[in-house]
Design an enzyme around this catalytic site. Structure first.
Site, PDB file in Angstrom:
ATOM      1  N   PHE A  39      38.246  38.018  36.812  1.00  0.00           N
ATOM      2  CA  PHE A  39      37.446  39.085  36.165  1.00  0.00           C
ATOM      3  C   PHE A  39      36.052  39.717  36.549  1.00  0.00           C
ATOM      4  N   PHE A  55      31.157  32.542  41.739  1.00  0.00           N
ATOM      5  CA  PHE A  55      31.764  32.847  40.343  1.00  0.00           C
ATOM      6  C   PHE A  55      33.024  31.731  40.381  1.00  0.00           C
ATOM      7  N   ALA A  84      35.713  29.305  39.572  1.00  0.00           N
ATOM      8  CA  ALA A  84      35.783  28.319  38.364  1.00  0.00           C
ATOM      9  C   ALA A  84      37.042  28.427  37.771  1.00  0.00           C
ATOM     10  N   THR A 110      27.326  29.583  32.044  1.00  0.00           N
ATOM     11  CA  THR A 110      27.663  29.978  30.805  1.00  0.00           C
ATOM     12  C   THR A 110      27.070  29.515  29.586  1.00  0.00           C
ATOM     13  N   GLU A 155      28.148  28.416  27.178  1.00  0.00           N
ATOM     14  CA  GLU A 155      29.089  27.089  26.284  1.00  0.00           C
ATOM     15  C   GLU A 155      28.440  25.804  26.770  1.00  0.00           C
ATOM     16  N   TYR A 175      35.983  22.372  29.511  1.00  0.00           N
ATOM     17  CA  TYR A 175      35.511  23.374  30.297  1.00  0.00           C
ATOM     18  C   TYR A 175      33.974  23.628  30.248  1.00  0.00           C
ATOM     19  N   LYS A 217      31.372  22.879  33.407  1.00  0.00           N
ATOM     20  CA  LYS A 217      30.602  23.970  34.036  1.00  0.00           C
ATOM     21  C   LYS A 217      29.190  23.243  33.904  1.00  0.00           C
ATOM     22  N   ASN A 225      29.448  35.786  26.389  1.00  0.00           N
ATOM     23  CA  ASN A 225      31.119  36.208  26.378  1.00  0.00           C
ATOM     24  C   ASN A 225      30.978  37.740  27.240  1.00  0.00           C
ATOM     25  N   TYR A 280      42.059  32.461  15.524  1.00  0.00           N
ATOM     26  CA  TYR A 280      42.004  31.042  15.460  1.00  0.00           C
ATOM     27  C   TYR A 280      41.208  30.968  14.152  1.00  0.00           C
ATOM     28  N   ARG A 314      30.544  34.973  18.736  1.00  0.00           N
ATOM     29  CA  ARG A 314      30.243  35.220  19.995  1.00  0.00           C
ATOM     30  C   ARG A 314      29.449  36.480  20.385  1.00  0.00           C
ATOM     31  N   ASN A 366      34.899  36.836  15.110  1.00  0.00           N
ATOM     32  CA  ASN A 366      35.860  37.021  15.955  1.00  0.00           C
ATOM     33  C   ASN A 366      36.743  38.098  15.097  1.00  0.00           C
ATOM     34  N   ASP A 396      43.372  26.394  14.303  1.00  0.00           N
ATOM     35  CA  ASP A 396      42.158  26.521  14.896  1.00  0.00           C
ATOM     36  C   ASP A 396      42.201  25.928  16.583  1.00  0.00           C
TER      37      ASP A 396
HETATM   38  P1  NAD Z   1      38.322  34.180  35.945  1.00  0.00           P
HETATM   39  O1  NAD Z   1      39.242  32.860  35.463  1.00  0.00           O
HETATM   40  O2  NAD Z   1      38.695  35.624  35.602  1.00  0.00           O
HETATM   41  O3  NAD Z   1      38.121  34.194  37.661  1.00  0.00           O
HETATM   42  C1  NAD Z   1      37.936  32.969  38.322  1.00  0.00           C
HETATM   43  C2  NAD Z   1      38.199  33.216  39.767  1.00  0.00           C
HETATM   44  O4  NAD Z   1      37.962  32.111  40.773  1.00  0.00           O
HETATM   45  C3  NAD Z   1      39.773  33.619  40.118  1.00  0.00           C
HETATM   46  O5  NAD Z   1      39.970  34.653  40.898  1.00  0.00           O
HETATM   47  C4  NAD Z   1      40.119  32.238  40.684  1.00  0.00           C
HETATM   48  O6  NAD Z   1      41.394  32.648  41.557  1.00  0.00           O
HETATM   49  C5  NAD Z   1      39.007  31.783  41.207  1.00  0.00           C
HETATM   50  N1  NAD Z   1      39.272  30.452  41.530  1.00  0.00           N
HETATM   51  C6  NAD Z   1      39.456  29.430  40.629  1.00  0.00           C
HETATM   52  N2  NAD Z   1      39.226  28.214  41.406  1.00  0.00           N
HETATM   53  C7  NAD Z   1      38.743  28.428  42.621  1.00  0.00           C
HETATM   54  C8  NAD Z   1      38.626  27.485  43.701  1.00  0.00           C
HETATM   55  N3  NAD Z   1      38.809  26.287  43.727  1.00  0.00           N
HETATM   56  N4  NAD Z   1      38.248  28.206  44.901  1.00  0.00           N
HETATM   57  C9  NAD Z   1      38.112  29.475  45.024  1.00  0.00           C
HETATM   58  N5  NAD Z   1      38.552  30.338  43.916  1.00  0.00           N
HETATM   59  C10 NAD Z   1      38.581  29.799  42.825  1.00  0.00           C
HETATM   60  O7  NAD Z   1      36.745  33.827  35.473  1.00  0.00           O
HETATM   61  P2  NAD Z   1      35.456  34.896  34.869  1.00  0.00           P
HETATM   62  O8  NAD Z   1      35.958  35.369  33.367  1.00  0.00           O
HETATM   63  O9  NAD Z   1      35.660  35.984  35.881  1.00  0.00           O
HETATM   64  O10 NAD Z   1      34.450  33.883  35.105  1.00  0.00           O
HETATM   65  C11 NAD Z   1      33.847  33.984  36.539  1.00  0.00           C
HETATM   66  C12 NAD Z   1      32.546  32.868  36.366  1.00  0.00           C
HETATM   67  O11 NAD Z   1      31.733  33.210  35.344  1.00  0.00           O
HETATM   68  C13 NAD Z   1      32.973  31.533  35.850  1.00  0.00           C
HETATM   69  O12 NAD Z   1      32.114  30.631  36.556  1.00  0.00           O
HETATM   70  C14 NAD Z   1      32.712  31.261  34.433  1.00  0.00           C
HETATM   71  O13 NAD Z   1      32.501  29.989  34.140  1.00  0.00           O
HETATM   72  C15 NAD Z   1      31.480  32.120  34.354  1.00  0.00           C
HETATM   73  N6  NAD Z   1      31.308  33.000  32.974  1.00  0.00           N
HETATM   74  C16 NAD Z   1      32.436  33.618  32.472  1.00  0.00           C
HETATM   75  C17 NAD Z   1      32.093  34.412  31.350  1.00  0.00           C
HETATM   76  C18 NAD Z   1      33.102  35.261  30.558  1.00  0.00           C
HETATM   77  O14 NAD Z   1      32.981  35.505  29.372  1.00  0.00           O
HETATM   78  N7  NAD Z   1      34.423  35.284  31.118  1.00  0.00           N
HETATM   79  C19 NAD Z   1      30.947  34.279  30.520  1.00  0.00           C
HETATM   80  C20 NAD Z   1      29.955  33.549  31.262  1.00  0.00           C
HETATM   81  C21 NAD Z   1      30.024  32.882  32.565  1.00  0.00           C
HETATM   82  O1  DAU Z   2      30.703  32.315  25.972  1.00  0.00           O
HETATM   83  C1  DAU Z   2      31.130  32.483  27.319  1.00  0.00           C
HETATM   84  C2  DAU Z   2      32.553  32.054  27.596  1.00  0.00           C
HETATM   85  O2  DAU Z   2      33.246  32.998  27.161  1.00  0.00           O
HETATM   86  C3  DAU Z   2      32.991  31.846  29.079  1.00  0.00           C
HETATM   87  O3  DAU Z   2      32.216  30.928  29.822  1.00  0.00           O
HETATM   88  C4  DAU Z   2      34.173  31.415  29.207  1.00  0.00           C
HETATM   89  O4  DAU Z   2      34.603  31.454  30.596  1.00  0.00           O
HETATM   90  C5  DAU Z   2      35.148  32.635  28.585  1.00  0.00           C
HETATM   91  O5  DAU Z   2      36.632  32.361  28.778  1.00  0.00           O
HETATM   92  C6  DAU Z   2      34.587  32.879  27.220  1.00  0.00           C
HETATM   93  O6  DAU Z   2      34.953  31.794  26.319  1.00  0.00           O
HETATM   94  P1  DAU Z   2      35.518  31.628  24.856  1.00  0.00           P
HETATM   95  O7  DAU Z   2      36.109  30.548  24.532  1.00  0.00           O
HETATM   96  O8  DAU Z   2      34.489  32.086  23.987  1.00  0.00           O
HETATM   97  O9  DAU Z   2      36.507  32.761  25.062  1.00  0.00           O
HETATM   98  P2  DAU Z   2      37.943  33.327  24.382  1.00  0.00           P
HETATM   99  O10 DAU Z   2      38.188  34.808  24.660  1.00  0.00           O
HETATM  100  O11 DAU Z   2      38.910  32.476  24.925  1.00  0.00           O
HETATM  101  O12 DAU Z   2      37.715  33.311  23.007  1.00  0.00           O
HETATM  102  C7  DAU Z   2      36.854  34.017  22.034  1.00  0.00           C
HETATM  103  C8  DAU Z   2      36.998  33.636  20.666  1.00  0.00           C
HETATM  104  O13 DAU Z   2      38.212  34.121  20.123  1.00  0.00           O
HETATM  105  C9  DAU Z   2      36.552  32.208  20.523  1.00  0.00           C
HETATM  106  O14 DAU Z   2      35.986  31.931  19.278  1.00  0.00           O
HETATM  107  C10 DAU Z   2      38.216  31.806  20.418  1.00  0.00           C
HETATM  108  C11 DAU Z   2      38.664  32.999  19.605  1.00  0.00           C
HETATM  109  N1  DAU Z   2      40.115  33.344  19.826  1.00  0.00           N
HETATM  110  C12 DAU Z   2      40.721  33.138  21.311  1.00  0.00           C
HETATM  111  C13 DAU Z   2      41.924  33.544  21.657  1.00  0.00           C
HETATM  112  C14 DAU Z   2      42.406  33.899  23.083  1.00  0.00           C
HETATM  113  C15 DAU Z   2      41.114  33.805  18.939  1.00  0.00           C
HETATM  114  O15 DAU Z   2      40.785  33.651  17.631  1.00  0.00           O
HETATM  115  N2  DAU Z   2      42.559  33.871  19.039  1.00  0.00           N
HETATM  116  C16 DAU Z   2      42.839  33.695  20.359  1.00  0.00           C
HETATM  117  O16 DAU Z   2      44.055  34.079  20.851  1.00  0.00           O
END
Ligand code: NAD
Ligand code: DAU
Length: 354
Positions: A10, A79, A81, A132, A134, A158, A162, A187, A215, A222, A257, A289
């Site tokens: 993403f 990125f 993970a 992150t 988190e 998770y 991290k 997030n 949940y 967030r 949420n 939850d």
């Molecule tokens: P994502 O799960 O969408 O993408 C992760 C990518 O990493 C995927 O393309 C996957 O194929 C690749 N990957 C997984 N394991 C691998 C490995 N061993 N070697 C090479 N590639 C690998 O994650 P995202 O939401 O895009 O998050 C990217 C980074 O940002 C992560 O490190 C996550 O902890 C951090 N982050 C995410 C958020 C969020 O809200 N999504 C917020 C803060 C930080």
């Molecule tokens: O804070 C940064 C983090 O945000 C990143 O490090 C993570 O990679 C990313 O996945 C995200 O984690 P969260 O657990 O906060 O995101 P998620 O979208 O899974 O959930 C957001 C909130 O919504 C959380 O409080 C759980 C709730 N939730 C989630 C899902 C999937 C629900 O209530 N229902 C659901 O079905």
């Protein structure tokens, strides 16, 4: 050129697409293509000579070493993970393997490469680790937002994985002098967000006439940031960040949420009304939850603004409207990511939640 790991996910995909929208510097992409990695996210770069995609694991030090020697990148943005908290609760092992052991092997390969560079290149080199909020744990309602000096208190497999990776990155700077930068972001939401996470799941389920599973009481908070603002912050830290420093990134958008789900429903009611004219809110269901669910995250983003002059461009209102629009306009992308393994995950996570 720069090397970007996790570039088919993403945020990584948004980062690479935005990188080319800003300039001409080449990118070598390294991604294992797990369930979360999707080459369709990078489809617009097909045939573009500035972009080289390599399928591989950050934990494969031999492959990473070979890529570094062959392409000599001036920077690495990590990125890659395992990123989904619920998946880490059902099966933590992949999180330990990639986020901890994988980051360790990546750091070792980078250290070997960096040590052999000439002085000028050594000084200019950067390893930017994307982390992150988190890792800081959960805040009570009235506690101040997470600053960069907040103690680490990760609560899920998770976030613990991290946190471990952040500590390794810090140690490689302290011990070996590796020129690292770490960012801890809140997030994200926006295009190409895999529909296992809250916002895309709600959009996709709403349109499919399925339940919208909230949940617990839905009052967990967030702090939401539009993904392209995260990408601009990373570019800013890469260009101007002080070596060894940590920068928190956030959008000053704390939301419960349930309010997020209501906003998504209201936008869909406007942009794609249900055929029975009822609101999508009718589909909301409260389910069991998440175990160990963190109650509140909030980022204090003053350091990056003060030191580097970065600020988000989107408000939550503009970002969420763009996001809902993107999903409505990209139903083909949604259909393609809902593979067999996605359906199995949905069954596993929501069965028995009541
Ligand atoms: P994502 O799960 O969408 O993408 C992760 C990518 O990493 C995927 O393309 C996957 O194929 C690749 N990957 C997984 N394991 C691998 C490995 N061993 N070697 C090479 N590639 C690998 O994650 P995202 O939401 O895009 O998050 C990217 C980074 O940002 C992560 O490190 C996550 O902890 C951090 N982050 C995410 C958020 C969020 O809200 N999504 C917020 C803060 C930080
Ligand atoms: O804070 C940064 C983090 O945000 C990143 O490090 C993570 O990679 C990313 O996945 C995200 O984690 P969260 O657990 O906060 O995101 P998620 O979208 O899974 O959930 C957001 C909130 O919504 C959380 O409080 C759980 C709730 N939730 C989630 C899902 C999937 C629900 O209530 N229902 C659901 O079905």
């Amino acid at each position: 050129m720069i090397l970007v790991t996790g570039s088919a996910g993403f945020i990584g995909a948004n980062f690479v697409l935005d990188w080319f929208a800003q300039g001409e510097e080449s990118v070598i992409s390294l991604d294992k293509l797990t369930y979360a990695g999707n080459l369709e996210n990078l489809a617009s770069l097909k045939g573009d000579p500035r972009h080289i995609f390599v399928r591989g694991d950050i934990g494969d030090a031999e492959l990473v070493g070979q890529l570094l020697r062959q392409y000599c990148p001036r920077a690495i943005i990590n990125f890659a993970a395992e990123s989904h908290v619920d998946r880490s609760i059902h099966g933590p092992e992949d999180f330990i393997r990639t986020n901890i052991v994988g980051t360790f092997h990546l750091l070792e390969a980078v250290r070997a490469y960096w040590s052999g560079l000439a002085d000028a290149e050594k000084d200019g080199f950067r390893f930017l680790h994307v982390s992150t909020d988190e890792v800081y744990g959960s805040l009570a309602k009235d506690e101040p937002a997470f600053s960069e000096t907040h103690r680490y208190e990760p609560n899920s497999p998770y976030s613990a994985s991290k946190a471990a990776s952040d500590h390794l990155v810090r140690a490689y700077h302290h011990t070996y002098g590796l020129p690292v930068l770490t960012t801890n972001c809140s997030n994200n939401y926006g295009p190409y967000h895999f529909p296992e996470k809250l916002i895309p799941l709600m959009i996709v389920n709403a349109l499919a006439g399925k339940p919208l599973p909230v949940y617990g009481d839905g009052q967990q908070i967030r702090d939401w940031l539009y993904v392209k603002d995260h990408c601009s912050a990373i570019r800013c830290v890469l260009a101007k960040g002080r070596l060894g420093e940590v920068y928190n990134i956030g959008g000053w958008n704390e939301k419960a949420n349930l309010d997020i789900v209501h906003t998504v429903c209201t936008l869909l009611d406007e942009l794609r009304p249900r055929t029975d004219s009822k609101s999508y809110r009718e589909q909301i269901v409260f389910v069991t939850d998440r175990p160990g669910h963190d109650r509140r995250y909030a980022i204090d983003a003053r350091k990056i603004e003060r030191e580097l002059g970065w600020k988000p461009a989107e408000t939550f209102d503009t970002g969420i409207r763009k996001t809902v629009r993107w999903y409505l306009d990209n139903q083909g992308w949604v259909g393609n990511v809902q593979s067999g393994s996605y359906r199995q995950w949905v069954e596993k996570n929501y069965a028995g939640r009541g």
